[in-house]
Design an enzyme around this catalytic site. Structure first.
Site, PDB file in Angstrom:
ATOM      1  N   LYS A  94       1.520   9.930   5.639  1.00  0.00           N
ATOM      2  CA  LYS A  94       1.523   8.668   5.887  1.00  0.00           C
ATOM      3  C   LYS A  94       2.562   7.676   5.561  1.00  0.00           C
ATOM      4  O   LYS A  94       2.816   6.636   5.547  1.00  0.00           O
ATOM      5  CB  LYS A  94       0.114   7.826   5.506  1.00  0.00           C
ATOM      6  CG  LYS A  94      -0.936   8.352   6.194  1.00  0.00           C
ATOM      7  CD  LYS A  94      -2.183   7.471   5.828  1.00  0.00           C
ATOM      8  CE  LYS A  94      -3.642   7.979   6.557  1.00  0.00           C
ATOM      9  NZ  LYS A  94      -4.504   7.108   6.566  1.00  0.00           N
ATOM     10  N   LYS A  98      -2.163  -1.516  -3.756  1.00  0.00           N
ATOM     11  CA  LYS A  98      -3.081  -0.476  -3.728  1.00  0.00           C
ATOM     12  C   LYS A  98      -2.143   0.762  -3.741  1.00  0.00           C
ATOM     13  O   LYS A  98      -1.197   0.843  -3.049  1.00  0.00           O
ATOM     14  CB  LYS A  98      -3.629  -0.447  -2.245  1.00  0.00           C
ATOM     15  CG  LYS A  98      -4.362   0.663  -2.001  1.00  0.00           C
ATOM     16  CD  LYS A  98      -5.283   0.799  -0.548  1.00  0.00           C
ATOM     17  CE  LYS A  98      -6.001   1.812  -0.288  1.00  0.00           C
ATOM     18  NZ  LYS A  98      -6.359   1.611   1.024  1.00  0.00           N
ATOM     19  N   LYS A 155       0.980  -1.119   0.134  1.00  0.00           N
ATOM     20  CA  LYS A 155      -0.037   0.078  -0.037  1.00  0.00           C
ATOM     21  C   LYS A 155       0.894   1.197   0.136  1.00  0.00           C
ATOM     22  O   LYS A 155       1.642   1.507   0.939  1.00  0.00           O
ATOM     23  CB  LYS A 155      -0.931  -0.206   1.244  1.00  0.00           C
ATOM     24  CG  LYS A 155      -1.773   1.327   1.565  1.00  0.00           C
ATOM     25  CD  LYS A 155      -2.655   1.052   2.352  1.00  0.00           C
ATOM     26  CE  LYS A 155      -3.516   2.506   2.664  1.00  0.00           C
ATOM     27  NZ  LYS A 155      -4.575   2.417   3.729  1.00  0.00           N
ATOM     28  N   SER A 162     -10.330   5.180  -4.800  1.00  0.00           N
ATOM     29  CA  SER A 162     -11.015   6.324  -5.072  1.00  0.00           C
ATOM     30  C   SER A 162     -10.754   7.252  -5.955  1.00  0.00           C
ATOM     31  O   SER A 162     -11.565   7.805  -6.916  1.00  0.00           O
ATOM     32  CB  SER A 162     -11.411   6.928  -3.680  1.00  0.00           C
ATOM     33  OG  SER A 162     -10.218   7.561  -3.065  1.00  0.00           O
ATOM     34  N   GLU A 196       7.808  -6.895   1.142  1.00  0.00           N
ATOM     35  CA  GLU A 196       6.348  -6.948   1.889  1.00  0.00           C
ATOM     36  C   GLU A 196       5.550  -8.241   1.784  1.00  0.00           C
ATOM     37  O   GLU A 196       4.894  -8.750   2.691  1.00  0.00           O
ATOM     38  CB  GLU A 196       5.545  -5.669   1.801  1.00  0.00           C
ATOM     39  CG  GLU A 196       6.187  -4.339   2.192  1.00  0.00           C
ATOM     40  CD  GLU A 196       5.966  -3.970   3.575  1.00  0.00           C
ATOM     41  OE1 GLU A 196       5.388  -5.093   4.369  1.00  0.00           O
ATOM     42  OE2 GLU A 196       6.443  -3.141   4.012  1.00  0.00           O
ATOM     43  N   TYR A 201     -15.223   1.046  -7.044  1.00  0.00           N
ATOM     44  CA  TYR A 201     -16.239   1.715  -6.805  1.00  0.00           C
ATOM     45  C   TYR A 201     -17.193   1.533  -8.051  1.00  0.00           C
ATOM     46  O   TYR A 201     -18.377   1.913  -8.049  1.00  0.00           O
ATOM     47  CB  TYR A 201     -15.877   3.261  -6.527  1.00  0.00           C
ATOM     48  CG  TYR A 201     -15.267   3.167  -5.280  1.00  0.00           C
ATOM     49  CD1 TYR A 201     -15.957   3.226  -3.895  1.00  0.00           C
ATOM     50  CD2 TYR A 201     -13.961   3.348  -5.313  1.00  0.00           C
ATOM     51  CE1 TYR A 201     -15.179   3.263  -2.893  1.00  0.00           C
ATOM     52  CE2 TYR A 201     -13.127   3.574  -4.165  1.00  0.00           C
ATOM     53  CZ  TYR A 201     -13.807   3.448  -2.952  1.00  0.00           C
ATOM     54  OH  TYR A 201     -12.822   3.392  -1.802  1.00  0.00           O
TER      55      TYR A 201
HETATM   56  C1  PBG Z   1      -7.062   3.804   5.255  1.00  0.00           C
HETATM   57  C2  PBG Z   1      -7.412   3.313   4.055  1.00  0.00           C
HETATM   58  C3  PBG Z   1      -7.435   4.201   3.041  1.00  0.00           C
HETATM   59  C4  PBG Z   1      -8.068   3.648   2.015  1.00  0.00           C
HETATM   60  C5  PBG Z   1      -8.519   2.239   2.361  1.00  0.00           C
HETATM   61  N1  PBG Z   1      -8.206   2.192   3.803  1.00  0.00           N
HETATM   62  C6  PBG Z   1      -6.761   5.645   2.943  1.00  0.00           C
HETATM   63  C7  PBG Z   1      -5.519   6.018   3.580  1.00  0.00           C
HETATM   64  O1  PBG Z   1      -4.688   5.099   3.792  1.00  0.00           O
HETATM   65  O2  PBG Z   1      -5.355   7.189   3.976  1.00  0.00           O
HETATM   66  C8  PBG Z   1      -8.144   4.369   0.628  1.00  0.00           C
HETATM   67  C9  PBG Z   1      -9.117   3.725  -0.415  1.00  0.00           C
HETATM   68  C10 PBG Z   1      -9.283   4.607  -1.281  1.00  0.00           C
HETATM   69  O3  PBG Z   1      -8.731   5.567  -1.831  1.00  0.00           O
HETATM   70  O4  PBG Z   1     -10.499   4.162  -2.284  1.00  0.00           O
HETATM   71  N2  PBG Z   1      -6.705   2.627   6.362  1.00  0.00           N
END
Ligand code: PBG
Length: 311
Positions: A200, A231, A178, A257, A216, A296
Protein backbone atom coordinates in the site's frame (compact mmCIF):
# COMPACT_ATOMS: atom_id res chain seq x y z
CA UNK A 1 -5.08 18.77 41.30
CA UNK A 2 -2.11 19.28 39.05
CA UNK A 3 -2.56 16.27 36.79
CA UNK A 4 -2.44 17.48 33.17
CA UNK A 5 -4.10 14.65 31.31
CA UNK A 6 -6.72 12.02 31.99
CA UNK A 7 -8.32 9.47 29.68
CA UNK A 8 -12.10 9.37 29.97
CA UNK A 9 -14.33 6.70 28.45
CA UNK A 10 -15.82 9.58 26.39
CA UNK A 11 -12.50 9.84 24.54
CA UNK A 12 -12.70 6.29 23.25
CA UNK A 13 -14.03 4.91 19.97
CA UNK A 14 -14.52 1.15 19.95
CA UNK A 15 -13.77 -0.65 16.63
CA UNK A 16 -16.10 -3.57 15.93
CA UNK A 17 -16.00 -6.18 13.15
CA UNK A 18 -19.20 -7.25 11.46
CA UNK A 19 -20.00 -10.36 9.39
CA UNK A 20 -23.15 -11.39 7.60
CA UNK A 21 -25.29 -14.10 9.16
CA UNK A 22 -26.84 -14.94 12.53
CA UNK A 23 -25.47 -16.11 15.85
CA UNK A 24 -21.83 -15.51 14.85
CA UNK A 25 -19.24 -14.54 17.46
CA UNK A 26 -15.94 -15.54 15.98
CA UNK A 27 -12.75 -14.53 17.81
CA UNK A 28 -9.97 -12.85 15.82
CA UNK A 29 -7.00 -15.08 16.68
CA UNK A 30 -4.39 -12.34 16.52
CA UNK A 31 -6.56 -9.98 18.56
CA UNK A 32 -7.86 -11.93 21.58
CA UNK A 33 -11.10 -10.64 23.05
CA UNK A 34 -12.16 -9.13 19.72
CA UNK A 35 -14.72 -10.82 17.53
CA UNK A 36 -16.35 -10.87 14.14
CA UNK A 37 -19.99 -10.38 15.11
CA UNK A 38 -23.20 -10.97 13.23
CA UNK A 39 -25.65 -8.12 13.70
CA UNK A 40 -27.97 -9.91 16.16
CA UNK A 41 -25.12 -10.44 18.65
CA UNK A 42 -23.41 -7.14 17.83
CA UNK A 43 -26.50 -5.26 18.99
CA UNK A 44 -26.20 -6.99 22.38
CA UNK A 45 -22.49 -6.19 22.54
CA UNK A 46 -23.16 -2.51 21.81
CA UNK A 47 -25.83 -2.45 24.53
CA UNK A 48 -23.23 -3.86 26.97
CA UNK A 49 -20.71 -1.20 25.95
CA UNK A 50 -23.26 1.60 26.31
CA UNK A 51 -23.90 0.33 29.84
CA UNK A 52 -20.17 0.84 30.49
CA UNK A 53 -20.34 4.40 29.19
CA UNK A 54 -18.91 3.91 25.69
CA UNK A 55 -20.68 6.22 23.24
CA UNK A 56 -18.73 5.93 19.98
CA UNK A 57 -18.21 2.94 17.73
CA UNK A 58 -16.51 2.38 14.39
CA UNK A 59 -17.73 -0.52 12.31
CA UNK A 60 -15.74 -2.63 9.82
CA UNK A 61 -17.28 -5.29 7.55
CA UNK A 62 -15.75 -8.70 6.83
CA UNK A 63 -17.11 -9.46 3.37
CA UNK A 64 -17.30 -12.90 1.70
CA UNK A 65 -14.88 -13.31 -1.23
CA UNK A 66 -17.80 -14.11 -3.54
CA UNK A 67 -19.12 -10.55 -3.06
CA UNK A 68 -15.82 -8.86 -3.88
CA UNK A 69 -15.06 -7.38 -7.29
CA UNK A 70 -12.66 -4.88 -8.89
CA UNK A 71 -15.12 -2.01 -8.42
CA UNK A 72 -16.03 -2.79 -4.80
CA UNK A 73 -19.63 -2.57 -5.97
CA UNK A 74 -20.99 -4.42 -2.95
CA UNK A 75 -19.98 -1.43 -0.81
CA UNK A 76 -23.05 0.47 -1.98
CA UNK A 77 -25.35 -2.44 -2.89
CA UNK A 78 -28.97 -2.21 -1.72
CA UNK A 79 -28.80 -5.42 0.31
CA UNK A 80 -25.36 -4.75 1.85
CA UNK A 81 -25.33 -6.20 5.39
CA UNK A 82 -23.04 -3.44 6.68
CA UNK A 83 -25.49 -0.71 5.68
CA UNK A 84 -28.39 -2.80 6.97
CA UNK A 85 -26.58 -3.14 10.32
CA UNK A 86 -26.02 0.63 10.54
CA UNK A 87 -29.75 1.22 10.05
CA UNK A 88 -30.54 -1.30 12.79
CA UNK A 89 -27.96 0.03 15.23
CA UNK A 90 -28.98 3.67 14.79
CA UNK A 91 -32.68 2.87 15.16
CA UNK A 92 -32.01 0.92 18.38
CA UNK A 93 -29.43 3.32 19.82
CA UNK A 94 -30.08 6.75 18.26
CA UNK A 95 -27.80 8.55 20.72
CA UNK A 96 -24.55 6.74 19.99
CA UNK A 97 -22.01 8.05 17.53
CA UNK A 98 -21.59 5.53 14.72
CA UNK A 99 -18.56 5.86 12.46
CA UNK A 100 -18.01 4.10 9.14
CA UNK A 101 -14.99 3.00 7.16
CA UNK A 102 -14.73 4.41 3.65
CA UNK A 103 -12.23 2.43 1.55
CA UNK A 104 -12.42 -0.22 -1.12
CA UNK A 105 -10.31 -2.92 0.54
CA UNK A 106 -12.99 -4.95 2.38
CA UNK A 107 -14.96 -5.19 -0.89
CA UNK A 108 -12.18 -5.29 -3.47
CA UNK A 109 -11.05 -8.50 -5.16
CA UNK A 110 -7.58 -6.90 -5.31
CA UNK A 111 -7.57 -6.17 -1.55
CA UNK A 112 -6.51 -2.57 -2.18
CA UNK A 113 -8.09 0.65 -0.96
CA UNK A 114 -8.21 2.01 -4.52
CA UNK A 115 -9.05 0.84 -8.03
CA UNK A 116 -6.28 -1.34 -9.52
CA UNK A 117 -5.29 -1.28 -13.19
CA UNK A 118 -2.18 -3.11 -14.45
CA UNK A 119 -0.89 -3.36 -10.91
CA UNK A 120 -1.29 0.36 -10.24
CA UNK A 121 -3.73 2.11 -7.92
CA UNK A 122 -5.65 4.67 -9.95
CA UNK A 123 -6.52 7.59 -7.66
CA UNK A 124 -9.09 9.35 -9.81
CA UNK A 125 -10.97 6.19 -10.78
CA UNK A 126 -11.33 5.48 -7.08
CA UNK A 127 -13.00 8.77 -6.10
CA UNK A 128 -16.42 8.10 -7.74
CA UNK A 129 -16.53 4.68 -6.05
CA UNK A 130 -15.71 6.21 -2.65
CA UNK A 131 -18.44 8.78 -3.26
CA UNK A 132 -21.07 6.13 -3.87
CA UNK A 133 -19.93 4.20 -0.79
CA UNK A 134 -19.87 7.32 1.41
CA UNK A 135 -23.31 8.48 0.31
CA UNK A 136 -24.80 5.02 0.90
CA UNK A 137 -23.29 5.05 4.41
CA UNK A 138 -24.68 8.52 5.17
CA UNK A 139 -28.09 7.35 3.95
CA UNK A 140 -27.85 4.30 6.21
CA UNK A 141 -27.44 6.59 9.22
CA UNK A 142 -23.72 6.70 10.01
CA UNK A 143 -23.01 9.91 11.91
CA UNK A 144 -19.38 10.26 10.85
CA UNK A 145 -17.67 8.80 7.80
CA UNK A 146 -14.07 7.64 8.08
CA UNK A 147 -12.20 7.70 4.77
CA UNK A 148 -9.24 5.38 5.42
CA UNK A 149 -8.21 4.98 1.77
CA UNK A 150 -5.59 7.78 1.49
CA UNK A 151 -6.59 8.75 -2.05
CA UNK A 152 -5.83 12.39 -2.87
CA UNK A 153 -8.81 14.74 -2.98
CA UNK A 154 -11.28 12.31 -1.45
CA UNK A 155 -12.35 14.49 1.48
CA UNK A 156 -13.38 17.33 -0.81
CA UNK A 157 -15.08 14.98 -3.20
CA UNK A 158 -17.03 13.18 -0.45
CA UNK A 159 -17.96 16.48 1.29
CA UNK A 160 -19.32 17.99 -1.92
CA UNK A 161 -21.31 14.90 -2.76
CA UNK A 162 -22.75 14.68 0.76
CA UNK A 163 -23.77 18.35 0.70
CA UNK A 164 -25.28 18.03 -2.77
CA UNK A 165 -27.46 15.23 -1.41
CA UNK A 166 -28.53 17.06 1.75
CA UNK A 167 -26.24 15.29 4.23
CA UNK A 168 -24.81 18.54 5.64
CA UNK A 169 -24.53 17.21 9.16
CA UNK A 170 -22.71 13.97 8.40
CA UNK A 171 -19.15 14.49 9.62
CA UNK A 172 -15.85 13.38 8.10
CA UNK A 173 -13.11 11.89 10.26
CA UNK A 174 -10.26 11.78 7.79
CA UNK A 175 -7.42 9.31 8.09
CA UNK A 176 -5.04 12.19 7.46
CA UNK A 177 -1.68 10.66 8.27
CA UNK A 178 -2.07 6.96 7.67
CA UNK A 179 1.26 5.23 7.33
CA UNK A 180 2.15 2.16 5.26
CA UNK A 181 2.64 0.26 8.49
CA UNK A 182 3.41 -3.30 9.52
CA UNK A 183 1.09 -2.87 12.51
CA UNK A 184 -2.18 -3.58 10.62
CA UNK A 185 -1.66 -7.37 10.49
CA UNK A 186 -4.38 -8.56 12.90
CA UNK A 187 -6.93 -6.21 11.32
CA UNK A 188 -6.27 -7.70 7.89
CA UNK A 189 -6.68 -11.17 9.46
CA UNK A 190 -10.01 -10.04 10.91
CA UNK A 191 -11.33 -8.81 7.57
CA UNK A 192 -9.33 -11.11 5.30
CA UNK A 193 -8.45 -7.91 3.45
CA UNK A 194 -4.71 -8.16 2.81
CA UNK A 195 -3.65 -6.90 -0.64
CA UNK A 196 -3.56 -9.72 -3.22
CA UNK A 197 -0.52 -8.18 -4.87
CA UNK A 198 1.97 -5.42 -4.10
CA UNK A 199 1.70 -3.23 -1.03
CA UNK A 200 0.00 0.00 0.00
CA UNK A 201 3.07 2.21 -0.27
CA UNK A 202 1.85 4.20 -3.27
CA UNK A 203 -1.00 5.71 -1.26
CA UNK A 204 -0.24 5.26 2.43
CA UNK A 205 2.54 7.39 3.91
CA UNK A 206 6.20 6.56 4.25
CA UNK A 207 6.96 5.87 7.95
CA UNK A 208 10.05 8.04 7.52
CA UNK A 209 8.05 11.23 6.88
CA UNK A 210 6.83 13.89 9.28
CA UNK A 211 6.42 17.06 7.19
CA UNK A 212 4.27 15.14 4.75
CA UNK A 213 1.77 14.61 7.58
CA UNK A 214 1.47 18.38 7.96
CA UNK A 215 0.95 18.72 4.21
CA UNK A 216 -1.80 16.07 4.36
CA UNK A 217 -3.36 17.87 7.34
CA UNK A 218 -3.45 21.22 5.51
CA UNK A 219 -5.09 19.54 2.52
CA UNK A 220 -7.68 17.71 4.64
CA UNK A 221 -8.56 20.88 6.55
CA UNK A 222 -9.03 22.86 3.37
CA UNK A 223 -11.07 20.03 1.84
CA UNK A 224 -13.53 20.07 4.75
CA UNK A 225 -12.46 17.38 7.20
CA UNK A 226 -13.99 17.69 10.69
CA UNK A 227 -11.37 15.53 12.45
CA UNK A 228 -7.79 14.60 11.58
CA UNK A 229 -6.60 11.10 12.37
CA UNK A 230 -3.11 9.74 12.86
CA UNK A 231 -2.59 6.02 12.36
CA UNK A 232 -0.93 3.95 13.81
CA UNK A 233 -0.65 5.62 17.21
CA UNK A 234 2.10 4.36 19.45
CA UNK A 235 4.99 4.42 16.94
CA UNK A 236 3.73 7.81 15.64
CA UNK A 237 3.17 9.86 18.81
CA UNK A 238 5.44 12.57 17.41
CA UNK A 239 3.00 12.96 14.50
CA UNK A 240 0.04 13.19 16.89
CA UNK A 241 1.88 15.94 18.76
CA UNK A 242 2.84 17.79 15.58
CA UNK A 243 -0.67 17.75 14.12
CA UNK A 244 -2.24 18.79 17.42
CA UNK A 245 0.05 21.83 17.40
CA UNK A 246 -0.38 22.63 13.70
CA UNK A 247 -4.16 22.28 13.49
CA UNK A 248 -7.16 23.54 15.42
CA UNK A 249 -9.24 20.52 14.38
CA UNK A 250 -9.78 17.71 16.89
CA UNK A 251 -7.11 15.04 16.58
CA UNK A 252 -8.02 11.36 16.59
CA UNK A 253 -5.48 8.58 16.88
CA UNK A 254 -5.90 4.95 15.87
CA UNK A 255 -4.30 2.61 18.40
CA UNK A 256 -4.18 -0.07 15.70
CA UNK A 257 -4.57 -3.82 15.88
CA UNK A 258 -0.83 -4.62 15.92
CA UNK A 259 -0.17 -2.25 18.81
CA UNK A 260 -2.94 -3.82 20.87
CA UNK A 261 -1.86 -7.35 19.85
CA UNK A 262 1.72 -6.85 21.00
CA UNK A 263 0.60 -5.57 24.39
CA UNK A 264 -1.90 -8.43 24.76
CA UNK A 265 0.75 -10.99 23.84
CA UNK A 266 3.24 -9.63 26.38
CA UNK A 267 0.52 -9.63 29.04
CA UNK A 268 -0.50 -13.19 28.16
CA UNK A 269 3.09 -14.26 28.73
CA UNK A 270 3.05 -12.51 32.08
CA UNK A 271 5.72 -10.05 30.97
CA UNK A 272 3.54 -6.98 31.44
CA UNK A 273 0.65 -6.14 33.76
CA UNK A 274 -2.39 -5.53 31.51
CA UNK A 275 -4.34 -3.43 33.98
CA UNK A 276 -1.42 -1.03 34.33
CA UNK A 277 0.26 -1.06 30.91
CA UNK A 278 -2.94 -0.70 28.87
CA UNK A 279 -4.20 2.51 30.54
CA UNK A 280 -0.65 3.91 30.41
CA UNK A 281 -0.59 3.31 26.65
CA UNK A 282 -3.92 5.13 26.21
CA UNK A 283 -2.69 8.02 28.34
CA UNK A 284 0.25 8.52 25.98
CA UNK A 285 -2.19 9.44 23.18
CA UNK A 286 -3.91 12.03 25.35
CA UNK A 287 -0.58 13.49 26.40
CA UNK A 288 0.52 13.75 22.78
CA UNK A 289 -2.57 15.79 21.96
CA UNK A 290 -5.28 13.41 20.74
CA UNK A 291 -8.82 13.82 22.04
CA UNK A 292 -10.36 10.78 20.35
CA UNK A 293 -8.71 7.37 20.63
CA UNK A 294 -9.79 4.45 18.48
CA UNK A 295 -8.81 1.39 20.45
CA UNK A 296 -9.60 -2.31 20.83
CA UNK A 297 -9.02 -1.73 24.56
CA UNK A 298 -12.08 0.52 24.86
CA UNK A 299 -14.29 -2.04 26.60
CA UNK A 300 -11.60 -3.26 29.00
CA UNK A 301 -10.65 0.32 29.83
CA UNK A 302 -14.28 1.20 30.54
CA UNK A 303 -14.57 -1.88 32.80
CA UNK A 304 -11.46 -0.90 34.76
CA UNK A 305 -12.74 2.65 35.10
CA UNK A 306 -16.11 1.40 36.35
CA UNK A 307 -14.39 -0.89 38.85
CA UNK A 308 -12.50 2.13 40.20
CA UNK A 309 -9.15 0.71 39.14
CA UNK A 310 -8.17 3.78 37.11
CA UNK A 311 -8.32 7.27 38.56
C1 PBG B 1 -8.12 -0.14 5.50
C2 PBG B 1 -7.97 -0.07 6.97
C3 PBG B 1 -6.94 -0.70 7.67
C4 PBG B 1 -7.15 -0.42 9.03
C5 PBG B 1 -8.30 0.36 9.14
N1 PBG B 1 -8.79 0.59 7.83
C6 PBG B 1 -5.84 -1.58 7.21
C7 PBG B 1 -5.06 -1.26 6.00
O1 PBG B 1 -4.89 -0.10 5.61
O2 PBG B 1 -4.58 -2.22 5.41
C8 PBG B 1 -6.27 -0.94 10.12
C9 PBG B 1 -6.74 -0.85 11.51
C10 PBG B 1 -6.00 -1.71 12.47
O3 PBG B 1 -4.93 -2.28 12.18
O4 PBG B 1 -6.49 -1.82 13.61
N2 PBG B 1 -8.97 0.66 4.85
Amino acid sequence: MVREHRVEVDNLIYPLFLVDGKGVKDEVKSLPGNFRWSIDLLVEEIADCIELGIGSFILFPAVADSLKDKEASYSYAEDNFYLEAARKIKSKFPNICLISDVAMDPYSSDGHDGYVENGEIINDRTLPILNKMALAQAQAGFDILGPSDMMDGRVESIRENLDANGFYTTGIMSYTAKYASAFYGPFRDALDSAPKGGDKKTYQMDPANCKEAIREAILDESEGADYLMVKPGLPYLDIVKTLSEESTLPIAVYNVSGECAMLMAACEKGWLDYEKAMPEMLLSFKRAGATAILTYFAKDFAKLKKAGKID
